[in-house]
Design a protein around this motif. Structure first.
Motif, short mmCIF file in Angstrom:
data_model
loop_
_atom_site.label_atom_id
_atom_site.label_comp_id
_atom_site.label_asym_id
_atom_site.label_seq_id
_atom_site.Cartn_x
_atom_site.Cartn_y
_atom_site.Cartn_z
N LEU A 185 22.20 -29.77 39.07
CA LEU A 185 22.41 -28.50 38.51
C LEU A 185 21.55 -27.46 39.46
N ASN A 186 22.19 -26.53 39.82
CA ASN A 186 21.41 -25.38 40.53
C ASN A 186 20.40 -24.86 39.45
N ASP A 187 19.45 -23.95 40.34
CA ASP A 187 18.37 -23.51 39.40
C ASP A 187 18.75 -22.50 38.35
N GLU A 188 19.51 -21.84 38.41
CA GLU A 188 20.29 -20.96 37.06
C GLU A 188 20.71 -21.69 36.07
N GLU A 189 21.48 -22.85 36.50
CA GLU A 189 22.16 -23.67 35.45
C GLU A 189 21.03 -24.46 34.76
N GLN A 190 19.96 -24.96 35.46
CA GLN A 190 18.89 -25.59 34.94
C GLN A 190 18.17 -24.70 34.02
N ASN A 191 18.10 -23.31 34.39
CA ASN A 191 17.32 -22.49 33.35
C ASN A 191 17.99 -22.48 32.22
N ILE A 192 19.13 -22.37 32.18
CA ILE A 192 19.86 -22.21 30.88
C ILE A 192 19.91 -23.53 29.91
N VAL A 193 20.18 -24.56 30.73
CA VAL A 193 19.98 -25.88 30.18
C VAL A 193 18.39 -25.89 29.57
N ASP A 194 17.53 -25.54 30.17
CA ASP A 194 16.31 -25.49 29.62
C ASP A 194 16.15 -24.88 28.46
N LEU A 195 16.68 -23.57 28.40
CA LEU A 195 16.65 -22.59 27.11
C LEU A 195 17.09 -23.14 26.19
N ARG A 232 17.89 -26.28 25.42
CA ARG A 232 16.96 -27.40 24.94
C ARG A 232 15.87 -26.97 24.10
N GLU A 233 15.23 -26.00 24.10
CA GLU A 233 14.22 -25.34 23.66
C GLU A 233 14.44 -24.73 22.40
N ASN A 234 15.71 -24.03 22.21
CA ASN A 234 15.95 -23.09 21.29
C ASN A 234 17.24 -23.51 20.40
N ASN A 235 17.80 -24.79 20.96
CA ASN A 235 18.91 -25.25 20.16
C ASN A 235 20.34 -24.44 20.34
N GLU A 236 20.12 -23.13 20.12
CA GLU A 236 21.50 -22.48 20.18
C GLU A 236 21.11 -21.03 20.55
N GLN A 237 21.89 -20.31 21.28
CA GLN A 237 21.66 -19.14 21.93
C GLN A 237 23.03 -18.32 22.18
N SER A 238 22.65 -16.88 21.77
CA SER A 238 23.96 -16.21 22.07
C SER A 238 23.73 -15.80 23.69
N ILE A 239 24.85 -15.35 24.27
CA ILE A 239 24.83 -15.07 25.69
C ILE A 239 23.93 -13.69 25.70
N LEU A 268 30.31 -21.49 21.07
CA LEU A 268 30.71 -21.49 19.56
C LEU A 268 31.23 -20.00 19.46
N PRO A 269 31.67 -19.92 18.07
CA PRO A 269 32.02 -18.46 17.59
C PRO A 269 30.96 -17.57 17.87
N GLY A 270 31.42 -16.31 18.25
CA GLY A 270 30.30 -15.44 18.29
C GLY A 270 29.50 -15.26 19.72
N LYS A 271 30.39 -16.03 20.67
CA LYS A 271 29.46 -15.94 22.12
C LYS A 271 28.11 -16.53 21.89
N ARG A 272 28.31 -17.69 21.33
CA ARG A 272 26.82 -18.48 21.20
C ARG A 272 27.23 -19.91 21.66
N TYR A 273 26.04 -20.35 22.34
CA TYR A 273 26.12 -21.90 23.24
C TYR A 273 24.92 -22.63 22.97
N LEU A 274 25.37 -23.91 23.02
CA LEU A 274 24.36 -25.07 22.60
C LEU A 274 24.53 -26.19 23.58
N LEU A 275 23.97 -27.09 23.72
CA LEU A 275 23.99 -28.26 24.81
C LEU A 275 25.06 -29.17 24.20
N ALA A 276 25.87 -29.61 24.84
CA ALA A 276 26.96 -30.42 24.65
C ALA A 276 26.21 -32.11 24.30
N VAL A 277 26.39 -32.57 23.16
CA VAL A 277 25.89 -33.96 22.77
C VAL A 277 26.74 -34.89 23.86
#
Length: 269
Positions: free
Chosen positions: A211-221, A223-230, A260-269
């Motif tokens: 993962l590049n730095d930008e991708e890794q930052n999103i993955v870390d967020l 992982r920490e917050n479970n689910e986030q909107s864009i 997810l609906p509502g422009k929300r995202y989570l890590l894929a299992v």
């Protein structure tokens, strides 16, 4: 317009991973109450908080069932914190404070004037990931909440009803105008929101994936917050939404995140 401050009472927790508004007519039928019963019973098996308006009918029935099943619930008031309206709901409001409570933007001493209630509905809609309309006439507070939730890019759901029944017309209208998803049970809600029971399992990113730095930052967020909107991700990363959207799309292609609906995202299992 966002309120400058809130006044609350109870054990209020605004960090629940899933929050749902349940709203509806003040003239709740046994059918409507049965639908609420099924929702809240299933919510007890998930980490879901319920928001409503402590009004007659669907609202108070949802709050009472939350108290019964130990589900966190918050009542948003259309008046000051120094009173409860309707007064007959005071006992339930007190019980809610053990796991939830009451919240208002109005100063102490503010009376429950008619114009305050449509105003408070924007708080109900804005606090939640999803809004569920159980029963409603063609006009009323629950439809105002549903339209506001649509404006806030939140997901809206409605139970269909008999076309000849007055308090089914609002739900049927929302579905007909594509302002709400049709649901018939909590299972439909969980499926459409992609909500699963918390398993306690750690999400594993595929091995050997670079993962590049930008991708890794999103993955870390995530992982920490479970689910986030864009919008939340863009805020934390201090980047434009368009840039975050591109990075998220790349992560989806790599199987790292799920939308997810509502422009929300989570890590894929």
């Amino acid at each position: 317009m966002l309120p400058c401050s809130f006044f609350g009472k109870g054990n209020l927790n605004f960090d629940y991973p899933k929050t749902v508004a349940i709203v509806g007519t003040r003239n709740a039928s046994q059918y409507g109450k049965m639908l609420v019963d099924e929702l809240i019973e299933k919510f007890a098996e998930h980490q879901i908080q319920v928001i409503s308006g402590l009004a007659y009918g669907i609202d108070i029935h949802a709050h009472k069932q939350c108290v019964h099943y130990g589900v966190s619930t918050i009542g948003v008031l259309g008046h000051g914190l120094d009173r409860i309206y309707p007064a007959i709901h005071k006992s339930t409001a007190q019980q809610m404070q053990a796991k939830g409570g009451v919240l208002t933007e109005f100063l102490p001493g503010t009376k429950p004037d008619r114009e305050n209630f449509p105003t408070r509905n924007r708080i109900v809609a804005g606090m939640c990931d999803a809004t569920i309309v159980v029963e409603s006439g063609e006009k009323g507070g629950s439809l105002i909440t549903a339209y506001l939730a649509n404006d806030y890019n939140r997901d809206v759901f409605a139970f269909p009803g008999d076309v000849n029944k007055t308090y089914s017309k609002g739900c049927n209208k929302l579905i007909r105008l594509q302002k709400a998803h049709l649901i018939s049970s909590s299972d439909d809600l969980f499926y459409l929101m992609n909500w699963k029971k918390e398993s306690g399992k750690t999400v594993q990113i595929p091995l050997f994936l670079e993962l590049n730095d930008e991708e890794q930052n999103i993955v870390d967020l995530l992982r920490e917050n479970n689910e986030q909107s864009i919008d939340e991700l863009a805020y934390h990363l201090q980047q434009p939404v368009s840039k975050v959207s591109t990075t998220l799309l790349n992560l989806e292609f790599q199987g790292c995140v799920k939308s997810l609906p509502g422009k929300r995202y989570l890590l894929a299992v």
